[in-house]
Design an enzyme around this catalytic site. Structure first.
Site, PDB file in Angstrom:
ATOM      1  N   SER A 133       0.909  -1.048  -0.060  1.00 18.95           N
ATOM      2  CA  SER A 133       0.012   0.042   0.178  1.00 18.95           C
ATOM      3  C   SER A 133       0.942   1.115   0.104  1.00 18.95           C
ATOM      4  CB  SER A 133      -1.022   0.038   1.251  1.00 18.95           C
ATOM      5  OG  SER A 133      -1.526   1.250   1.410  1.00 18.95           O
ATOM      6  N   TYR A 158      -1.216  -0.557  10.325  1.00 18.01           N
ATOM      7  CA  TYR A 158      -1.532  -1.129   8.994  1.00 18.01           C
ATOM      8  C   TYR A 158      -0.233  -0.668   8.011  1.00 18.01           C
ATOM      9  CZ  TYR A 158      -3.695  -1.169   4.097  1.00 18.01           C
ATOM     10  OH  TYR A 158      -3.767  -1.478   2.953  1.00 18.01           O
TER      11      TYR A 158
HETATM   12  P1  NAP Z   1     -11.504  -5.765   0.461  1.00 19.81           P
HETATM   13  O1  NAP Z   1     -12.294  -5.330  -0.584  1.00 19.81           O
HETATM   14  O2  NAP Z   1     -11.993  -5.353   1.937  1.00 19.81           O
HETATM   15  O3  NAP Z   1     -11.340  -7.531   0.189  1.00 19.81           O
HETATM   16  C1  NAP Z   1     -10.506  -8.062   1.188  1.00 19.81           C
HETATM   17  C2  NAP Z   1     -10.303  -9.578   0.786  1.00 19.81           C
HETATM   18  O4  NAP Z   1      -9.499 -10.016   1.790  1.00 19.81           O
HETATM   19  C3  NAP Z   1     -11.608 -10.352   0.844  1.00 19.81           C
HETATM   20  O5  NAP Z   1     -11.654 -11.207  -0.268  1.00 19.81           O
HETATM   21  C4  NAP Z   1     -11.668 -11.042   2.061  1.00 19.81           C
HETATM   22  O6  NAP Z   1     -12.320 -12.103   2.152  1.00 19.81           O
HETATM   23  C5  NAP Z   1     -10.325 -11.378   2.095  1.00 19.81           C
HETATM   24  N1  NAP Z   1      -9.882 -11.528   3.377  1.00 19.81           N
HETATM   25  C6  NAP Z   1      -9.955 -10.798   4.495  1.00 19.81           C
HETATM   26  N2  NAP Z   1      -9.423 -11.211   5.650  1.00 19.81           N
HETATM   27  C7  NAP Z   1      -8.763 -12.529   5.309  1.00 19.81           C
HETATM   28  C8  NAP Z   1      -7.989 -13.724   5.840  1.00 19.81           C
HETATM   29  N3  NAP Z   1      -7.865 -13.533   7.245  1.00 19.81           N
HETATM   30  N4  NAP Z   1      -7.611 -14.652   5.254  1.00 19.81           N
HETATM   31  C9  NAP Z   1      -7.939 -14.858   3.737  1.00 19.81           C
HETATM   32  N5  NAP Z   1      -8.567 -13.626   3.190  1.00 19.81           N
HETATM   33  C10 NAP Z   1      -9.110 -12.695   3.835  1.00 19.81           C
HETATM   34  O7  NAP Z   1      -9.958  -5.468   0.457  1.00 19.81           O
HETATM   35  P2  NAP Z   1      -9.184  -4.605  -0.772  1.00 19.81           P
HETATM   36  O8  NAP Z   1      -9.389  -2.948  -0.705  1.00 19.81           O
HETATM   37  O9  NAP Z   1      -9.447  -5.317  -2.287  1.00 19.81           O
HETATM   38  O10 NAP Z   1      -7.912  -4.858  -0.489  1.00 19.81           O
HETATM   39  C11 NAP Z   1      -6.951  -5.895  -0.920  1.00 19.81           C
HETATM   40  C12 NAP Z   1      -5.526  -5.554  -0.528  1.00 19.81           C
HETATM   41  O11 NAP Z   1      -5.067  -4.340  -1.271  1.00 19.81           O
HETATM   42  C13 NAP Z   1      -5.122  -5.630   1.044  1.00 19.81           C
HETATM   43  O12 NAP Z   1      -3.931  -6.192   1.118  1.00 19.81           O
HETATM   44  C14 NAP Z   1      -5.217  -3.992   1.172  1.00 19.81           C
HETATM   45  O13 NAP Z   1      -4.102  -3.783   2.167  1.00 19.81           O
HETATM   46  C15 NAP Z   1      -4.599  -3.538  -0.237  1.00 19.81           C
HETATM   47  N6  NAP Z   1      -4.554  -2.160  -0.454  1.00 19.81           N
HETATM   48  C16 NAP Z   1      -5.801  -1.732  -0.748  1.00 19.81           C
HETATM   49  C17 NAP Z   1      -6.322  -0.270  -0.991  1.00 19.81           C
HETATM   50  C18 NAP Z   1      -7.570   0.198  -1.388  1.00 19.81           C
HETATM   51  O14 NAP Z   1      -7.672   1.559  -1.226  1.00 19.81           O
HETATM   52  N7  NAP Z   1      -8.702  -0.406  -1.370  1.00 19.81           N
HETATM   53  C19 NAP Z   1      -5.163   0.510  -0.920  1.00 19.81           C
HETATM   54  C20 NAP Z   1      -3.825   0.111  -0.564  1.00 19.81           C
HETATM   55  C21 NAP Z   1      -3.651  -1.254  -0.667  1.00 19.81           C
HETATM   56  P3  NAP Z   1     -13.876 -12.220   2.616  1.00 19.81           P
HETATM   57  O15 NAP Z   1     -14.776 -11.729   1.251  1.00 19.81           O
HETATM   58  O16 NAP Z   1     -14.432 -13.712   2.679  1.00 19.81           O
HETATM   59  O17 NAP Z   1     -14.174 -11.360   3.636  1.00 19.81           O
END
Ligand code: NAP
Length: 247
Positions: A142, A156
């Site tokens: 991130s 985080y």
């Molecule tokens: P999200 O929409 O909240 O989706 C999270 C995903 O992770 C879901 O598929 C969830 O599964 C799964 N998950 C959560 N806890 C888990 C666990 N303990 N074991 C296995 N799977 C788990 O998140 P996102 O925004 O797509 O984020 C994905 C990645 O990108 C993360 O690493 C986040 O830190 C990074 N990121 C995101 C952003 C942003 O702005 N969105 C920015 C920078 C980095 P369920 O569907 O079963 O809950």
């Protein structure tokens, strides 16, 4: 067939990566924690596009679940050649001095310790040192790793700095064993993660702080991930690619 594991592939960035991987011809293992329906629907989308995908429940903070994920992949699709370590969470947004210690531990356990478990399991199977056929890995970091997330979730941000450090170090460790390891550092991406942090308005509010003046859909992150996994990135390892509109 090339086989890819996507942790947290049921929603958000992971789901976009899983779909792109299916279209690129990978057999895809869509890992999820709770949302079986979302994982099933991503697998159905991939199948309707002519690809192969299986859903696999597992908590990526738990080392036995990580091992079981690889066993499912090998049994149902074949040896794993690509991995996207995407599962992650922020915990509830707020100041560190008001944050719950158990929540902090859960975030670090998943984002950093769990990701390291996933890398360990991947190297044990992919490395030519262990008789594997090599492969490529992308870790989802991130921009928080560098920016620090003051007032939002510094724990985080710290876990994501660790993701970038393990990317640099492990990439060197296995550089002559057929494995490339890179990271993508997304900026403000339109997913459920912000609402889960208790701040559903964050994307709209933060978009104005992005030099390009907008947030991005998860597909723009998936494109960068697919590039780093592809042969076009054959001389790239240990790199962190910002996908953040200049932020
Ligand atoms: P999200 O929409 O909240 O989706 C999270 C995903 O992770 C879901 O598929 C969830 O599964 C799964 N998950 C959560 N806890 C888990 C666990 N303990 N074991 C296995 N799977 C788990 O998140 P996102 O925004 O797509 O984020 C994905 C990645 O990108 C993360 O690493 C986040 O830190 C990074 N990121 C995101 C952003 C942003 O702005 N969105 C920015 C920078 C980095 P369920 O569907 O079963 O809950």
């Amino acid at each position: 067939m090339s086989v890819m594991i996507v942790t947290g592939g049921s929603r958000g960035i992971g789901a976009a990566v899983a779909r792109a991987a299916g279209l690129a011809g990978y057999g895809v293992v869509v890992n999820y924690l709770r949302d079986a329906e979302a994982a099933g629907s991503i697998c159905a989308d991939i199948a309707s596009d002519g690809g192969r995908a299986v859903a696999c429940q597992g908590d990526m903070a738990v080392v036995d679940d990580v091992a079981a994920l690889f066993e499912t992949a090998e049994r149902d699709l074949g040896p794993v050649t690509a991995m996207v370590n995407n599962a992650g969470a922020t915990g509830l947004a707020g100041r560190l001095d008001e944050a719950d210690p158990d929540m902090i531990r859960q975030v670090v356990d998943l984002n950093l310790t769990g990701l390291i478990y996933c890398l360990r399991a991947a190297v044990q199977r992919m490395s030519t040192r262990h008789g594997g056929q090599g492969g490529a890995i992308v870790n989802i970091s991130s921009r928080a790793a560098e920016l620090g997330s003051a007032g939002d979730y510094v724990w985080y941000a710290a876990s994501k700095a660790g993701v970038e450090t393990v990317t640099h170090g492990l990439a060197q460790e296995v550089a002559q064993e057929g494995i490339r390891i890179n990271a993508v550092a997304p900026g403000i991406i339109e997913t459920d993660i912000h609402a889960a942090a208790g701040d559903p308005g964050r994307v709209d509010r933060m978009a104005a702080t992005v030099p390009m003046g907008r947030a991005a859909p998860p597909e723009e992150v998936a494109d960068a991930v697919m590039y780093l996994l592809s042969g076009r990135a054959s001389y790239i390892t240990g790199a962190v690619l910002n996908v953040s509109g200049g932020r």
